[in-house]
Design a protein around this motif. Structure first.
Motif, PDB file in Angstrom:
ATOM      1  N   TYR A 175      -1.126  13.604  -8.746  1.00 48.89           N
ATOM      2  CA  TYR A 175      -1.978  13.507  -7.572  1.00 48.89           C
ATOM      3  C   TYR A 175      -1.351  14.248  -6.394  1.00 48.89           C
ATOM      4  O   TYR A 175      -0.126  14.209  -6.203  1.00 48.89           O
ATOM      5  N   ASN A 225      -4.211   3.191  -2.076  1.00 40.56           N
ATOM      6  CA  ASN A 225      -4.955   2.136  -1.387  1.00 40.56           C
ATOM      7  C   ASN A 225      -5.819   1.351  -2.367  1.00 40.56           C
ATOM      8  O   ASN A 225      -5.892   0.125  -2.310  1.00 40.56           O
ATOM      9  N   SER A 226      -6.497   2.084  -3.260  1.00 36.74           N
ATOM     10  CA  SER A 226      -7.363   1.439  -4.239  1.00 36.74           C
ATOM     11  C   SER A 226      -6.572   0.518  -5.163  1.00 36.74           C
ATOM     12  O   SER A 226      -6.991  -0.614  -5.445  1.00 36.74           O
ATOM     13  N   ILE A 275       0.836  -1.207   0.000  1.00 41.24           N
ATOM     14  CA  ILE A 275       0.000   0.000   0.000  1.00 41.24           C
ATOM     15  C   ILE A 275       0.868   1.253   0.000  1.00 41.24           C
ATOM     16  O   ILE A 275       0.647   2.188  -0.785  1.00 41.24           O
ATOM     17  N   SER A 308      -2.792  13.756  -0.451  1.00 37.14           N
ATOM     18  CA  SER A 308      -4.039  13.179   0.078  1.00 37.14           C
ATOM     19  C   SER A 308      -4.727  12.323  -0.981  1.00 37.14           C
ATOM     20  O   SER A 308      -5.274  11.250  -0.679  1.00 37.14           O
ATOM     21  N   GLU A 309      -4.697  12.765  -2.247  1.00 39.42           N
ATOM     22  CA  GLU A 309      -5.279  11.966  -3.326  1.00 39.42           C
ATOM     23  C   GLU A 309      -4.497  10.671  -3.536  1.00 39.42           C
ATOM     24  O   GLU A 309      -5.066   9.625  -3.839  1.00 39.42           O
ATOM     25  N   SER A 310      -3.184  10.756  -3.343  1.00 31.95           N
ATOM     26  CA  SER A 310      -2.336   9.575  -3.518  1.00 31.95           C
ATOM     27  C   SER A 310      -2.662   8.501  -2.492  1.00 31.95           C
ATOM     28  O   SER A 310      -2.554   7.309  -2.787  1.00 31.95           O
ATOM     29  N   ILE A 311      -3.051   8.907  -1.301  1.00 32.86           N
ATOM     30  CA  ILE A 311      -3.372   7.930  -0.252  1.00 32.86           C
ATOM     31  C   ILE A 311      -4.566   7.073  -0.672  1.00 32.86           C
ATOM     32  O   ILE A 311      -4.517   5.842  -0.617  1.00 32.86           O
ATOM     33  N   SER A 312      -5.646   7.717  -1.106  1.00 35.92           N
ATOM     34  CA  SER A 312      -6.836   6.957  -1.498  1.00 35.92           C
ATOM     35  C   SER A 312      -6.591   6.166  -2.783  1.00 35.92           C
ATOM     36  O   SER A 312      -7.000   5.006  -2.899  1.00 35.92           O
ATOM     37  N   THR A 313      -5.897   6.783  -3.748  1.00 36.15           N
ATOM     38  CA  THR A 313      -5.632   6.096  -5.015  1.00 36.15           C
ATOM     39  C   THR A 313      -4.680   4.931  -4.812  1.00 36.15           C
ATOM     40  O   THR A 313      -4.878   3.838  -5.361  1.00 36.15           O
ATOM     41  N   ILE A 346       1.142   4.202  -2.853  1.00 38.87           N
ATOM     42  CA  ILE A 346       0.899   5.614  -2.513  1.00 38.87           C
ATOM     43  C   ILE A 346       2.068   6.466  -2.980  1.00 38.87           C
ATOM     44  O   ILE A 346       1.895   7.535  -3.586  1.00 38.87           O
ATOM     45  N   THR A 380       2.160   6.786  -6.838  1.00 36.08           N
ATOM     46  CA  THR A 380       1.120   7.702  -7.308  1.00 36.08           C
ATOM     47  C   THR A 380       1.497   9.144  -7.055  1.00 36.08           C
ATOM     48  O   THR A 380       1.296  10.021  -7.913  1.00 36.08           O
TER      49      THR A 380
END
Length: 437
Positions: free
Chosen positions: A309, A319-320, A118, A312-317, A122, A125
């Motif tokens: 990204y 993870n996905s 993960i 903060s966007e990198s964290i969700s992306t 991150i 990204t």
């Protein structure tokens, strides 16, 4: 030199993952005051390359690059050292600890693998962003395998949506078909009409059974971007930037048409080549597997988009991406238990070949993240000798209140070890067969 670069990336990635995985066992063992006798990168059967004892733990590097291990006192593990089990249990031994502590120690390695995967996704990204191809950015659409035309697809189709949703990267269509249960594709035909085409729910199994893993391929111009040294094409005089306009007098426009005709050819082939506004006819005798030693520019036929990204966007992306990587791996794992799957398992050569022939930190970290997720899942399999086997026996103890006796665990460890060696021989045997065939 290419082999050296691939090998260097593979060894560095493997070493990084092994050390962090074993730290996942080492740290909770230390927290619960369990003695760790050895911490090794690679196996040290008979002797080690380097070793140094610090406190009660010997740290070292073995000479057999098949993994690594931590030897925890009072535990039946890879070392198969059962002498200590003949003595009364000591407070610092693994077998003296409560089941919940032993469970945490055994889950530590795979937990690190998943978290590491993960975190790397991150980081990738955030640092490099993501390249992608929009639905209409495939300039000439896709070529379609003959077996998929029965559903209504046509050469030149542009794919607009997967299951009614516009994808981030339309070139992922084959992966989504095989692993993610696509049941419909919205396409734009060359005549300007759009259509929603329904696909069988078991399309992944159909692709696997028929060996059609890439039913959709981007249509690229038949322009040569690379000619391999000493290849049939090089010997025949084919050059970079040559445009192929015919194969054995059959006119072509796209690379997939060219490759299909070449691969199906049994003898010498005559290529119509456009060079400097002139048409040349060049005869080539294909080599092994009907290859002639040419390739295209991977960016031809598409308009590549890029997105950066924020953190903060990198964290969700990130993870996905990690979650989907795990889901996809679990989905395709079922195919291992088929006859075709058994011959498709790859060993160290197959894994090493995943890495690019030129050093790329982005590719290195991307592959390392994937391997971390993969190793986490594989280690969770309920096979004795793997972490999952130890976890299985510990959960049995916690549920039933009965601990399996040491002799049973010893035999289970031996059985699991033999199974793993057999799988290792199968995987690397497949590599060798493919290498010489």
């Amino acid at each position: 030199m290419e082999i050296v670069i691939k090998a260097a990336q593979f060894i560095l990635s493997l070493s990084f993952l092994i050390v962090l995985h074993e730290l996942g066992h080492f740290i909770p063992a230390k927290i619960f005051k369990t003695r760790v006798e050895k911490f090794y990168l690679f196996f040290d059967y008979k002797f080690s390359l380097l070793k140094k004892k610090i406190g009660e733990t010997e740290y070292g590097i073995g000479w057999i690059p098949l993994g690594g291990y931590v030897k925890i006192s009072g535990m039946i593990d890879e070392s198969m050292d059962t002498e200590q089990l003949k003595l009364p249990a000591q407070p610092w031994e693994f077998r003296s600890k409560p089941a919940w502590q032993r469970l945490i120690i055994m889950l530590g390695g795979v937990t690190v693998n998943f978290i590491l995967g993960i975190l790397i996704y991150i980081m990738i990204t955030f640092v490099w962003g993501i390249d992608f191809v929009n639905s209409l950015d495939v300039k000439d659409g896709f070529s379609v395998h003959e077996s998929f035309k029965q559903y209504g697809f046509e050469d030149g189709d542009k794919i607009l949506k997967f299951n009614g949703i516009e994808p981030l990267d339309v070139t992922d269509v084959n992966k989504h078909l095989f692993l993610r249960g696509i049941t419909s594709l919205d396409v734009l035909h060359q005549n300007g009409t759009t259509e929603t085409i329904t696909i069988p729910e078991n399309i992944g199994e159909v692709m696997w059974e028929n060996g059609v893993m890439k039913p959709f391929e981007v249509r690229r111009p038949a322009i040569i971007n690379l000619v391999t040294e000493n290849s049939p094409a090089k010997i025949a005089g084919i050059q970079v930037n040559d445009k192929i306009v015919s194969v054995n007098n059959t006119p072509i426009n796209y690379w997939n048409e060219f490759s299909t005709l070449v691969l199906n050819s049994k003898e010498e082939i005559t290529l119509g080549i456009e060079r400097d506004s002139n048409i040349l006819n060049i005869t080539v005798k294909p080599g092994e597997n009907n290859q002639i030693g040419v390739s295209y520019n991977v960016l031809s036929g598409i308009n590549l988009q890029h997105k950066d990204y924020s953190f903060s966007e990198s964290i969700s992306t990130g993870n996905s991406i990690a979650i989907w990587t795990l889901k996809d791996y679990i989905t395709q794992f079922k195919y291992v238990f088929t006859k075709k799957g058994a011959t498709s398992i790859g060993g160290f050569i197959a894994i090493g070949n995943i890495f690019p022939a030129t050093w790329s930190w982005q590719a290195f970290w991307s592959i390392t993240a994937f391997l971390s997720i993969m190793l986490g899942f594989m280690n969770l399999l309920p096979i004795p000798a793997l972490d999952g086997g130890h976890v299985m026996f510990t959960l049995y103890e916690m549920i039933t209140g009965r601990k399996p006796n040491d002799k049973f665990l010893e035999y289970a460890q031996i059985t699991g070890f033999i199974l793993l060696i057999a799988l290792l021989l199968l995987a690397n045997g497949n590599d060798i067969v493919k290498l010489f065939s």
